[in-house]
Scaffold this motif. Structure first.
Motif, short mmCIF file in Angstrom:
data_model
loop_
_atom_site.label_atom_id
_atom_site.label_comp_id
_atom_site.label_asym_id
_atom_site.label_seq_id
_atom_site.Cartn_x
_atom_site.Cartn_y
_atom_site.Cartn_z
N UNK A 93 -2.61 -16.45 -0.79
CA UNK A 93 -1.95 -15.00 -2.09
C UNK A 93 -1.43 -13.87 -0.89
N UNK A 94 -2.10 -13.43 0.28
CA UNK A 94 -2.34 -12.88 1.02
C UNK A 94 -0.27 -12.94 1.52
N UNK A 95 0.37 -14.07 1.27
CA UNK A 95 1.51 -14.26 2.12
C UNK A 95 2.40 -14.27 0.88
N UNK A 96 1.71 -14.84 -0.16
CA UNK A 96 3.35 -15.31 -1.35
C UNK A 96 3.08 -14.04 -2.67
N UNK A 97 1.50 -14.00 -2.75
CA UNK A 97 1.12 -12.51 -3.77
C UNK A 97 2.23 -11.60 -4.28
#
Length: 118
Positions: A93-97
Motif C-alpha cells: 500500500x505504501x506504493x500503490x495505495x
DNA sequence: TTCATGACTGGCT
DNA sequence: AAGCCAGCCATGA
C-alpha cells in the motif's frame, strides 16, 4: 441502490496501476466505517458487470486480497496492471495505495523509495 | 420486524 | 507481530 452507485463511483475513480482499501472507498463514498458495505457492493457486481468497475483494485486495509469470489483473478488483474502482489496476495500500500487523488502525482507524494528495496 | 451473515476496520493484549 | 472482540451498513430468510 444509490448507496452502491456511490461506492462504484469511487471504485471507478481508482486510477490504473493503483489500489485502494475498502475503508478508503467507503470513506470517499460518504460511508465512513461501512467498509463491509463496499465489499458487499462489489460482491453484487458479479461477472456480468464486466470491466465497468475496477473491483480488483480494492483490497483490505493491510493490502491483502480478501476477495472471496476470485482472489486469484484479482491478483492476476493487479499484476497485469504492474502492481506487485505477494504470494499471500498482499500489495504494498505504501506504493500503490490510492489516497483519493485525481492525478497520478499521489504516486510521488509518499516517502517510499522503490529504487531502494524493489 | 428480527436474526444471522459478509470481498472490513481499529484497538487491546 | 499475531490473535481476539465490537462496530459498522445492507441483504436475505
Amino acid at each position: 441502490m444509490e448507496t452502491y452507485e456511490s461506492i462504484y463511483a469511487v471504485v471507478r475513480r481508482i486510477p490504473y496501476g493503483r489500489v485502494s482499501s475498502y475503508g478508503r472507498v467507503a470513506l470517499l463514498a460518504g460511508r465512513p466505517g461501512a467498509a463491509r458495505l463496499v465489499g458487499y457492493a462489489l460482491h453484487a457486481l458479479r461477472p456480468g458487470a464486466g470491466d465497468e468497475v475496477p473491483w480488483w483494485r480494492v483490497v483490505n486495509h493491510s493490502g491483502v486480497i480478501t476477495n472471496g469470489y476470485e482472489p486469484a483473478l484479482q491478483q492476476a488483474r493487479l499484476v497485469a496492471e504492474g502492481v506487485a502482489v505477494d504470494d499471500v496476495g498482499r500489495v504494498d500500500l505504501r506504493r500503490y495505495l490510492w489516497d483519493g487523488e485525481e492525478g497520478p502525482a499521489a504516486y510521488f507524494t509518499g516517502s517510499a523509495c522503490p529504487s531502494s528495496s524493489g
